[in-house]
Design a protein around this motif. Structure first.
Motif, PDB file in Angstrom:
ATOM      1  N   THR A   3       0.815  -1.214   0.000  1.00 16.71           N
ATOM      2  CA  THR A   3       0.000   0.000   0.000  1.00 16.71           C
ATOM      3  C   THR A   3       0.850   1.266   0.000  1.00 16.71           C
ATOM      4  O   THR A   3       0.434   2.284  -0.550  1.00 16.71           O
ATOM      5  CB  THR A   3      -0.962   0.009   1.199  1.00 16.71           C
ATOM      6  OG1 THR A   3      -0.203  -0.136   2.411  1.00 16.71           O
ATOM      7  CG2 THR A   3      -1.972  -1.124   1.099  1.00 16.71           C
ATOM      8  N   GLY A   4       2.039   1.217   0.580  1.00 14.93           N
ATOM      9  CA  GLY A   4       2.913   2.388   0.581  1.00 14.93           C
ATOM     10  C   GLY A   4       3.327   2.775  -0.828  1.00 14.93           C
ATOM     11  O   GLY A   4       3.238   3.948  -1.217  1.00 14.93           O
ATOM     12  N   SER A   5       3.754   1.809  -1.627  1.00 13.91           N
ATOM     13  CA  SER A   5       4.133   2.094  -3.008  1.00 13.91           C
ATOM     14  C   SER A   5       2.925   2.509  -3.839  1.00 13.91           C
ATOM     15  O   SER A   5       3.035   3.366  -4.713  1.00 13.91           O
ATOM     16  CB  SER A   5       4.825   0.901  -3.653  1.00 13.91           C
ATOM     17  OG  SER A   5       6.185   0.874  -3.299  1.00 13.91           O
ATOM     18  N   ALA A   6       1.772   1.918  -3.569  1.00 10.82           N
ATOM     19  CA  ALA A   6       0.558   2.317  -4.294  1.00 10.82           C
ATOM     20  C   ALA A   6       0.257   3.792  -4.032  1.00 10.82           C
ATOM     21  O   ALA A   6      -0.070   4.540  -4.962  1.00 10.82           O
ATOM     22  CB  ALA A   6      -0.625   1.444  -3.883  1.00 10.82           C
ATOM     23  N   ARG A   7       0.391   4.224  -2.780  1.00 11.79           N
ATOM     24  CA  ARG A   7       0.151   5.653  -2.457  1.00 11.79           C
ATOM     25  C   ARG A   7       1.145   6.549  -3.182  1.00 11.79           C
ATOM     26  O   ARG A   7       0.778   7.599  -3.707  1.00 11.79           O
ATOM     27  CB  ARG A   7       0.239   5.875  -0.948  1.00 11.79           C
ATOM     28  CG  ARG A   7      -1.042   5.573  -0.208  1.00 11.79           C
ATOM     29  CD  ARG A   7      -1.037   6.114   1.218  1.00 11.79           C
ATOM     30  NE  ARG A   7       0.135   5.749   1.996  1.00 11.79           N
ATOM     31  CZ  ARG A   7       0.264   4.602   2.658  1.00 11.79           C
ATOM     32  NH1 ARG A   7      -0.691   3.705   2.625  1.00 11.79           N
ATOM     33  NH2 ARG A   7       1.356   4.356   3.350  1.00 11.79           N
ATOM     34  N   VAL A   8       2.416   6.151  -3.201  1.00 15.14           N
ATOM     35  CA  VAL A   8       3.436   6.951  -3.897  1.00 15.14           C
ATOM     36  C   VAL A   8       3.059   7.099  -5.368  1.00 15.14           C
ATOM     37  O   VAL A   8       3.045   8.205  -5.914  1.00 15.14           O
ATOM     38  CB  VAL A   8       4.839   6.310  -3.755  1.00 15.14           C
ATOM     39  CG1 VAL A   8       5.821   6.926  -4.740  1.00 15.14           C
ATOM     40  CG2 VAL A   8       5.353   6.445  -2.332  1.00 15.14           C
ATOM     41  N   LEU A   9       2.763   5.985  -6.015  1.00 12.03           N
ATOM     42  CA  LEU A   9       2.450   6.027  -7.443  1.00 12.03           C
ATOM     43  C   LEU A   9       1.203   6.867  -7.716  1.00 12.03           C
ATOM     44  O   LEU A   9       1.187   7.683  -8.649  1.00 12.03           O
ATOM     45  CB  LEU A   9       2.290   4.612  -7.990  1.00 12.03           C
ATOM     46  CG  LEU A   9       3.573   3.766  -7.995  1.00 12.03           C
ATOM     47  CD1 LEU A   9       3.259   2.323  -8.361  1.00 12.03           C
ATOM     48  CD2 LEU A   9       4.626   4.358  -8.916  1.00 12.03           C
ATOM     49  N   GLU A  10       0.174   6.696  -6.909  1.00 14.55           N
ATOM     50  CA  GLU A  10      -1.054   7.479  -7.103  1.00 14.55           C
ATOM     51  C   GLU A  10      -0.801   8.973  -6.915  1.00 14.55           C
ATOM     52  O   GLU A  10      -1.295   9.796  -7.686  1.00 14.55           O
ATOM     53  CB  GLU A  10      -2.151   6.967  -6.177  1.00 14.55           C
ATOM     54  CG  GLU A  10      -2.670   5.599  -6.618  1.00 14.55           C
ATOM     55  CD  GLU A  10      -3.460   4.851  -5.563  1.00 14.55           C
ATOM     56  OE1 GLU A  10      -3.554   5.317  -4.403  1.00 14.55           O
ATOM     57  OE2 GLU A  10      -3.986   3.770  -5.906  1.00 14.55           O
ATOM     58  N   LYS A  11      -0.011   9.351  -5.901  1.00 16.62           N
ATOM     59  CA  LYS A  11       0.329  10.767  -5.686  1.00 16.62           C
ATOM     60  C   LYS A  11       1.099  11.342  -6.873  1.00 16.62           C
ATOM     61  O   LYS A  11       1.051  12.538  -7.115  1.00 16.62           O
ATOM     62  CB  LYS A  11       1.158  10.953  -4.412  1.00 16.62           C
ATOM     63  CG  LYS A  11       0.359  10.867  -3.134  1.00 16.62           C
ATOM     64  CD  LYS A  11       1.163  11.358  -1.957  1.00 16.62           C
ATOM     65  CE  LYS A  11       2.087  10.301  -1.442  1.00 16.62           C
ATOM     66  NZ  LYS A  11       2.765  10.657  -0.182  1.00 16.62           N
ATOM     67  N   CYS A  12       1.801  10.483  -7.592  1.00 13.66           N
ATOM     68  CA  CYS A  12       2.626  10.923  -8.720  1.00 13.66           C
ATOM     69  C   CYS A  12       1.913  10.791 -10.061  1.00 13.66           C
ATOM     70  O   CYS A  12       2.543  10.897 -11.113  1.00 13.66           O
ATOM     71  CB  CYS A  12       3.943  10.149  -8.720  1.00 13.66           C
ATOM     72  SG  CYS A  12       4.976  10.537  -7.288  1.00 13.66           S
ATOM     73  N   GLY A  13       0.616  10.561 -10.045  1.00 15.67           N
ATOM     74  CA  GLY A  13      -0.162  10.551 -11.274  1.00 15.67           C
ATOM     75  C   GLY A  13      -0.271   9.218 -11.985  1.00 15.67           C
ATOM     76  O   GLY A  13      -0.754   9.152 -13.112  1.00 15.67           O
ATOM     77  N   PHE A  14       0.145   8.125 -11.343  1.00 15.20           N
ATOM     78  CA  PHE A  14      -0.001   6.803 -11.938  1.00 15.20           C
ATOM     79  C   PHE A  14      -1.417   6.293 -11.676  1.00 15.20           C
ATOM     80  O   PHE A  14      -2.027   6.628 -10.666  1.00 15.20           O
ATOM     81  CB  PHE A  14       1.002   5.816 -11.327  1.00 15.20           C
ATOM     82  CG  PHE A  14       2.404   5.977 -11.820  1.00 15.20           C
ATOM     83  CD1 PHE A  14       2.959   5.049 -12.693  1.00 15.20           C
ATOM     84  CD2 PHE A  14       3.192   7.047 -11.407  1.00 15.20           C
ATOM     85  CE1 PHE A  14       4.259   5.184 -13.147  1.00 15.20           C
ATOM     86  CE2 PHE A  14       4.494   7.191 -11.859  1.00 15.20           C
ATOM     87  CZ  PHE A  14       5.027   6.265 -12.737  1.00 15.20           C
ATOM     88  N   GLU A  15      -1.913   5.479 -12.591  1.00 19.99           N
ATOM     89  CA  GLU A  15      -3.228   4.869 -12.410  1.00 19.99           C
ATOM     90  C   GLU A  15      -3.113   3.362 -12.603  1.00 19.99           C
ATOM     91  O   GLU A  15      -2.254   2.881 -13.350  1.00 19.99           O
ATOM     92  CB  GLU A  15      -4.241   5.457 -13.381  1.00 19.99           C
ATOM     93  CG  GLU A  15      -3.880   5.278 -14.833  1.00 19.99           C
ATOM     94  CD  GLU A  15      -4.823   6.005 -15.778  1.00 19.99           C
ATOM     95  OE1 GLU A  15      -5.837   6.544 -15.330  1.00 19.99           O
ATOM     96  OE2 GLU A  15      -4.535   6.010 -16.980  1.00 19.99           O
ATOM     97  N   VAL A  16      -3.984   2.635 -11.935  1.00 17.47           N
ATOM     98  CA  VAL A  16      -4.006   1.181 -12.052  1.00 17.47           C
ATOM     99  C   VAL A  16      -4.613   0.822 -13.407  1.00 17.47           C
ATOM    100  O   VAL A  16      -5.668   1.342 -13.776  1.00 17.47           O
ATOM    101  CB  VAL A  16      -4.838   0.540 -10.923  1.00 17.47           C
ATOM    102  CG1 VAL A  16      -4.923  -0.972 -11.104  1.00 17.47           C
ATOM    103  CG2 VAL A  16      -4.256   0.877  -9.566  1.00 17.47           C
TER     104      VAL A  16
END
Length: 186
Positions: free
Chosen positions: A142-155
């Protein structure tokens, strides 16, 4: 490709790896072995030696010279506290790359990964000319998911049995960030 060092968070410098980093990188991996174990492939004992890191760095820097990867380090007060790498760089019609990173256990929660991912996305777009970046993470990370989402990445999906992590094939969530929609540079 010229990429300058930059302060990304709380005195942490993002810079390209170099051959002389083998001892410090060895210490960083050895000191974070237990912390990284759930998220990475099983490593041979040679990985945790200076010679092993020297060989790894030499290979990464050969690939960097060929334009296939960009290996960066996170450094605070002369100590390596993590890495971030663009790998599998493909230009032409694809203009894409894969992103991987880790931050030392005692440096978590300081914005290091977020600052680094944001900076790497700018470099990928403005310097390398990439269209998109892909990152895959274990569903429980979940930590990496939060980082990626904050940086504009989407699943964009789930890859069953994607990577052999910590001794078994593991599913991974696939994230991507589209950096621009301009035509590729020929």
């Amino acid at each position: 490709m010229e990429i300058e060092s930059e302060d990304i968070a709380d005195g942490v410098i993002l810079r390209l790896a170099e051959p002389a980093d083998a001892p410090a990188l060895c210490a960083a991996y050895a000191g974070n072995r237990t912390h990284l174990e759930p998220w990475e492939p099983r490593r041979p004992e040679s990985f945790f030696t200076v010679a092993g890191q020297q060989r790894r760095l030499e290979e990464q820097l050969r690939q960097y010279a060929d334009g296939r990867i960009v290996p960066w380090l996170f450094e605070r007060d002369g100590r390596i506290v993590g890495t971030i790498t663009l790998s599998g760089i493909a230009l032409g019609a694809f203009c894409s790359s894969y992103l991987g990173y880790w931050v030392a256990a005692d440096q978590q929660g300081r914005g290091i990964a977020t600052g680094a991912v944001r900076r790497v996305c700018r470099i990928a777009r403005d310097t390398i000319g990439l269209h998109r970046i892909e990152a895959t993470i274990l569903p429980e990370n979940t930590g990496s998911a939060r980082v990626l989402e904050k940086c504009g990445f989407e699943v964009i999906g789930l890859a069953p049995h994607y990577l052999h992590i910590n001794g078994r094939w593991r599913d991974h969530r696939i994230f991507q960030r589209v950096l621009h929609d301009e035509h590729p540079v020929a």
